[in-house]
Design an enzyme around this catalytic site. Structure first.
Site, PDB file in Angstrom:
ATOM      1  N   HIS A  98      62.444   8.749 -21.801  1.00  0.00           N
ATOM      2  CA  HIS A  98      63.682   8.422 -21.093  1.00  0.00           C
ATOM      3  C   HIS A  98      64.344   7.209 -21.748  1.00  0.00           C
ATOM      4  O   HIS A  98      63.785   6.119 -21.759  1.00  0.00           O
ATOM      5  CB  HIS A  98      63.391   8.120 -19.619  1.00  0.00           C
ATOM      6  N   TYR A 226      67.201   4.764  -9.100  1.00  0.00           N
ATOM      7  CA  TYR A 226      66.817   3.833  -8.028  1.00  0.00           C
ATOM      8  C   TYR A 226      68.078   3.553  -7.232  1.00  0.00           C
ATOM      9  O   TYR A 226      69.078   3.104  -7.810  1.00  0.00           O
ATOM     10  CB  TYR A 226      66.342   2.504  -8.608  1.00  0.00           C
ATOM     11  N   PRO A 318      55.869  -1.230  -6.452  1.00  0.00           N
ATOM     12  CA  PRO A 318      56.072  -0.237  -7.514  1.00  0.00           C
ATOM     13  C   PRO A 318      57.506  -0.149  -8.051  1.00  0.00           C
ATOM     14  O   PRO A 318      57.755   0.589  -9.000  1.00  0.00           O
ATOM     15  CB  PRO A 318      55.666   1.082  -6.844  1.00  0.00           C
ATOM     16  N   LYS A 322      55.426  -1.274 -12.887  1.00  0.00           N
ATOM     17  CA  LYS A 322      54.634  -2.163 -13.741  1.00  0.00           C
ATOM     18  C   LYS A 322      53.113  -2.095 -13.503  1.00  0.00           C
ATOM     19  O   LYS A 322      52.343  -2.546 -14.352  1.00  0.00           O
ATOM     20  CB  LYS A 322      55.072  -3.630 -13.538  1.00  0.00           C
ATOM     21  N   TYR A 409      62.210  -3.727 -18.133  1.00  0.00           N
ATOM     22  CA  TYR A 409      61.843  -2.389 -17.666  1.00  0.00           C
ATOM     23  C   TYR A 409      61.020  -1.642 -18.728  1.00  0.00           C
ATOM     24  O   TYR A 409      60.047  -0.955 -18.405  1.00  0.00           O
ATOM     25  CB  TYR A 409      63.102  -1.586 -17.296  1.00  0.00           C
TER      26      TYR A 409
HETATM   27  C1  LIG Z   1      49.380   4.698  -3.349  1.00  0.00           C
HETATM   28  C2  LIG Z   1      49.730   4.046  -4.673  1.00  0.00           C
HETATM   29  C3  LIG Z   1      50.894   4.411  -5.356  1.00  0.00           C
HETATM   30  C4  LIG Z   1      51.231   3.801  -6.566  1.00  0.00           C
HETATM   31  N1  LIG Z   1      52.394   4.156  -7.221  1.00  0.00           N
HETATM   32  C5  LIG Z   1      52.723   3.527  -8.365  1.00  0.00           C
HETATM   33  C6  LIG Z   1      53.903   3.838  -9.051  1.00  0.00           C
HETATM   34  O1  LIG Z   1      54.677   4.681  -8.625  1.00  0.00           O
HETATM   35  N2  LIG Z   1      54.173   3.157 -10.204  1.00  0.00           N
HETATM   36  C7  LIG Z   1      53.313   2.198 -10.725  1.00  0.00           C
HETATM   37  O2  LIG Z   1      53.556   1.622 -11.797  1.00  0.00           O
HETATM   38  N3  LIG Z   1      52.186   1.914 -10.097  1.00  0.00           N
HETATM   39  C8  LIG Z   1      51.880   2.544  -8.938  1.00  0.00           C
HETATM   40  N4  LIG Z   1      50.735   2.239  -8.325  1.00  0.00           N
HETATM   41  C9  LIG Z   1      49.889   1.271  -8.978  1.00  0.00           C
HETATM   42  C10 LIG Z   1      49.032   1.900 -10.076  1.00  0.00           C
HETATM   43  O3  LIG Z   1      48.607   3.171  -9.693  1.00  0.00           O
HETATM   44  C11 LIG Z   1      47.897   0.950 -10.316  1.00  0.00           C
HETATM   45  O4  LIG Z   1      48.450  -0.267 -10.802  1.00  0.00           O
HETATM   46  C12 LIG Z   1      46.833   1.464 -11.273  1.00  0.00           C
HETATM   47  O5  LIG Z   1      46.147   2.549 -10.710  1.00  0.00           O
HETATM   48  C13 LIG Z   1      45.854   0.345 -11.608  1.00  0.00           C
HETATM   49  O6  LIG Z   1      44.738   0.861 -12.246  1.00  0.00           O
HETATM   50  P1  LIG Z   1      43.312   0.213 -12.048  1.00  0.00           P
HETATM   51  O7  LIG Z   1      42.403   1.022 -12.906  1.00  0.00           O
HETATM   52  O8  LIG Z   1      43.404  -1.249 -12.230  1.00  0.00           O
HETATM   53  O9  LIG Z   1      42.955   0.408 -10.509  1.00  0.00           O
HETATM   54  P2  LIG Z   1      42.662   1.749  -9.693  1.00  0.00           P
HETATM   55  O10 LIG Z   1      43.506   2.863 -10.194  1.00  0.00           O
HETATM   56  O11 LIG Z   1      42.748   1.377  -8.254  1.00  0.00           O
HETATM   57  O12 LIG Z   1      41.166   2.101 -10.061  1.00  0.00           O
HETATM   58  C14 LIG Z   1      40.070   1.347  -9.552  1.00  0.00           C
HETATM   59  C15 LIG Z   1      38.845   2.246  -9.510  1.00  0.00           C
HETATM   60  O13 LIG Z   1      37.742   1.482  -9.060  1.00  0.00           O
HETATM   61  C16 LIG Z   1      37.005   2.258  -8.146  1.00  0.00           C
HETATM   62  N5  LIG Z   1      36.257   1.350  -7.264  1.00  0.00           N
HETATM   63  C17 LIG Z   1      36.726   0.604  -6.235  1.00  0.00           C
HETATM   64  N6  LIG Z   1      35.735  -0.088  -5.659  1.00  0.00           N
HETATM   65  C18 LIG Z   1      34.607   0.216  -6.346  1.00  0.00           C
HETATM   66  C19 LIG Z   1      33.246  -0.190  -6.217  1.00  0.00           C
HETATM   67  N7  LIG Z   1      32.853  -1.029  -5.258  1.00  0.00           N
HETATM   68  N8  LIG Z   1      32.351   0.315  -7.085  1.00  0.00           N
HETATM   69  C20 LIG Z   1      32.738   1.165  -8.068  1.00  0.00           C
HETATM   70  N9  LIG Z   1      34.015   1.602  -8.232  1.00  0.00           N
HETATM   71  C21 LIG Z   1      34.927   1.122  -7.380  1.00  0.00           C
HETATM   72  C22 LIG Z   1      38.056   3.053  -7.396  1.00  0.00           C
HETATM   73  O14 LIG Z   1      37.517   4.196  -6.779  1.00  0.00           O
HETATM   74  C23 LIG Z   1      39.006   3.391  -8.528  1.00  0.00           C
HETATM   75  O15 LIG Z   1      38.674   4.601  -9.163  1.00  0.00           O
HETATM   76  C24 LIG Z   1      50.378   2.818  -7.114  1.00  0.00           C
HETATM   77  C25 LIG Z   1      49.206   2.475  -6.448  1.00  0.00           C
HETATM   78  C26 LIG Z   1      48.875   3.059  -5.230  1.00  0.00           C
HETATM   79  C27 LIG Z   1      47.604   2.642  -4.508  1.00  0.00           C
END
Ligand SMILES: Cc1cc2nc3c(=O)[nH]c(=O)nc-3n(C[C@H](O)[C@H](O)[C@H](O)COP(=O)(O)OP(=O)(O)OC[C@H]3O[C@@H](n4cnc5c(N)ncnc54)[C@H](O)[C@@H]3O)c2cc1C
Length: 426
Positions: A98, A226, A318, A322, A409
């Site tokens: 995009h 948006y 969101p 980011k 962005y």
């Molecule tokens: C509902 C929702 C919608 C979102 N929508 C957007 C969006 O539209 N745009 C955007 O940019 N970002 C969005 N985000 C944010 C984005 O998805 C996250 O920033 C991203 O997933 C971060 O990745 P991560 O691996 O740090 O964390 P996560 O994806 O949360 O992964 C963490 C992992 O650790 C595991 N875990 C947790 N506790 C434990 C434990 N005690 N022991 C072992 N494993 C554990 C979890 O099961 C999970 O698999 C959204 C987040 C949520 C919750």
């Protein structure tokens, strides 16, 4: 590469451990990564590519992790990191580039021409697909991932010999390691293991949430739109040419059950602006959920031999797309710090990890906060409304303001690895 000495069978995207039902296993690796979200999986892959052995512990099943519907907009830097990880082949083929993004205001759509303004674009590719690609890359690498690891607990991260324990199928297991990477998201165990007096938390909770709907219909517009409307914010987003992810601002105490598909699409059409609304095709939702919006940062990101990365360390609303991108830059920096540490036997890259990440994190926090302030309805705040109107009018009139928005962005550049680490080696 130093390989994990482990009693557990190597497993990839599918949980396939043969851990004994009764025996406690003791194993060793260089890095234990807690969490198999995008941050944990990507870190595992980047470390593997530089010869560092890591075990990933995830409390959910692989299927559950793959079922979570989340982000979908990737910065150019994120795509380049996925190239480095050897996990971008499908993304490069199927991701939608995009060159611009739309801002709807007072019924009109204004285009911010990202590519023209700053020479970069974003790629639309669902987090679910990205996670699947990373799981497949990990399975191909033969490295150890343990899904459905219960009661993960961290030990001795303040000293030289940390350990991580977990339970699986009723048996307790222990992994000794050099470092622990806390990639376990906002509700994980790693940040929760740090005593409150060793960290500082910055938090801002917004007085609304997002109601999101996923549906298999063509997107109403070819780019994300948006919209700031007097009825509240709306976002027309997509995951593919046949799948949309659309949102409306809702109150914090709202419930998904209050929103039939018909009510959602009607409200979405009212907010998104006539030009886009006329092209909305509706379909039954395949997923519908409400997410609260918050800004959150913990400082620092290093505690002895424990490092936090991704949502474990910070949350952004969101609106600026980011969250996932920041998780990617954190783990990119962390893999560089660990690589340089093992290569040069220096603590400096590890010492600098936190400050290096936080400089980028705070800039993304600022941008996400700014986007959220400009686009949502803050009921009862007439001053805030005047500021919004003025900010948006300025944005639409000023090429400099548009370039600033575009620069943020598409993602600010990654900082080069610390000069001090290179100097010491030389
Ligand atoms: C509902 C929702 C919608 C979102 N929508 C957007 C969006 O539209 N745009 C955007 O940019 N970002 C969005 N985000 C944010 C984005 O998805 C996250 O920033 C991203 O997933 C971060 O990745 P991560 O691996 O740090 O964390 P996560 O994806 O949360 O992964 C963490 C992992 O650790 C595991 N875990 C947790 N506790 C434990 C434990 N005690 N022991 C072992 N494993 C554990 C979890 O099961 C999970 O698999 C959204 C987040 C949520 C919750």
């Amino acid at each position: 590469m130093r390989k994990s000495r482990t009693l557990d069978r190597k497993s990839g995207s599918r949980p396939s451990s043969t851990i004994s039902e009764s025996l406690v296993s003791r194993t060793r690796t260089q890095v234990v990564i807690v969490g198999a979200g995008p941050a944990g999986l990507l870190l595992g892959q980047l470390l593997h590519r530089v010869g560092i052995d890591a075990v990933i512990l995830e409390r959910r099943s692989a299927e559950y992790v793959l079922g979570r519907i989340r982000a979908g907009v990737l910065e150019q830097g994120t795509v380049e990191v996925l190239d480095c990880a050897g996990a971008s082949a499908r993304l490069r083929k199927e991701g939608l580039i995009h060159d611009g993004v739309g801002i709807g205001f007072e019924g009109r759509r204004h285009r911010i021409a990202l590519k023209q303004l700053v020479g970069k674009a974003v790629t639309v590719y669902g987090q679910t697909e990205l996670t699947r690609d990373l799981m497949e890359a990990r399975a191909a690498s033969g490295c150890t991932s343990i899904y459905e690891a219960e009661d993960v607990a961290l030990h001795g991260w303040g000293g030289a010999s940390p350990k991580v324990t977990y339970r699986r199928n009723g048996a307790t297991h222990e992994i000794a390691c050099d470092f622990i990477a806390g990639c376990d998201g906002y509700h994980g165990v790693c940040r929760a293991s740090i005593p409150a007096d060793k960290s500082r938390v910055f938090e801002h909770v917004y007085p609304f949430g997002w109601l999101g709907v996923l549906a298999d219909v063509p997107p109403p517009w070819s780019e994300l739109v948006y919209a700031n409307s007097e009825r509240g914010f709306a976002l027309a987003s997509l995951r593919s040419p046949t799948r949309v992810r659309c949102y409306v601002q809702c109150s914090l105490d709202d419930r998904v059950e209050n929103w039939s598909d018909t009510r959602f699409w009607d409200e979405f059409r009212r907010r998104i602006g006539e030009e886009v609304a006329d092209r909305v095709v509706t379909a039954p939702s395949i997923e519908k959920s409400i997410a609260p919006l918050r800004s959150f940062v913990v400082e620092p990101l290093r505690f002895g031999r424990l490092f936090l990365a991704g949502d474990a360390a910070h949350i952004v609303p969101p609106t600026g797309a980011k969250g996932l991108n920041l998780a990617v830059s954190d783990v990119y920096y962390l893999h560089e710090a660990l690589r340089d540490h093992y290569r040069d036997r220096s603590e400096i890259p590890l010492d600098e990890y936190s400050a290096r990440c936080l400089r980028r994190i705070w800039k993304a926090e600022r941008f996400s906060w700014w986007m959220t302030r400009q686009l949502h309805l803050f009921p009862g705040d007439a001053f805030a409304r005047r500021m919004q109107v003025t900010e948006l009018e300025y944005l639409f009139e000023s090429a400099a303001a548009q370039a600033s928005m575009a620069e943020n962005y598409v993602g600010l550049p990654f900082e080069p690895a610390a000069a001090s680490a290179r100097t010491q080696v030389a």
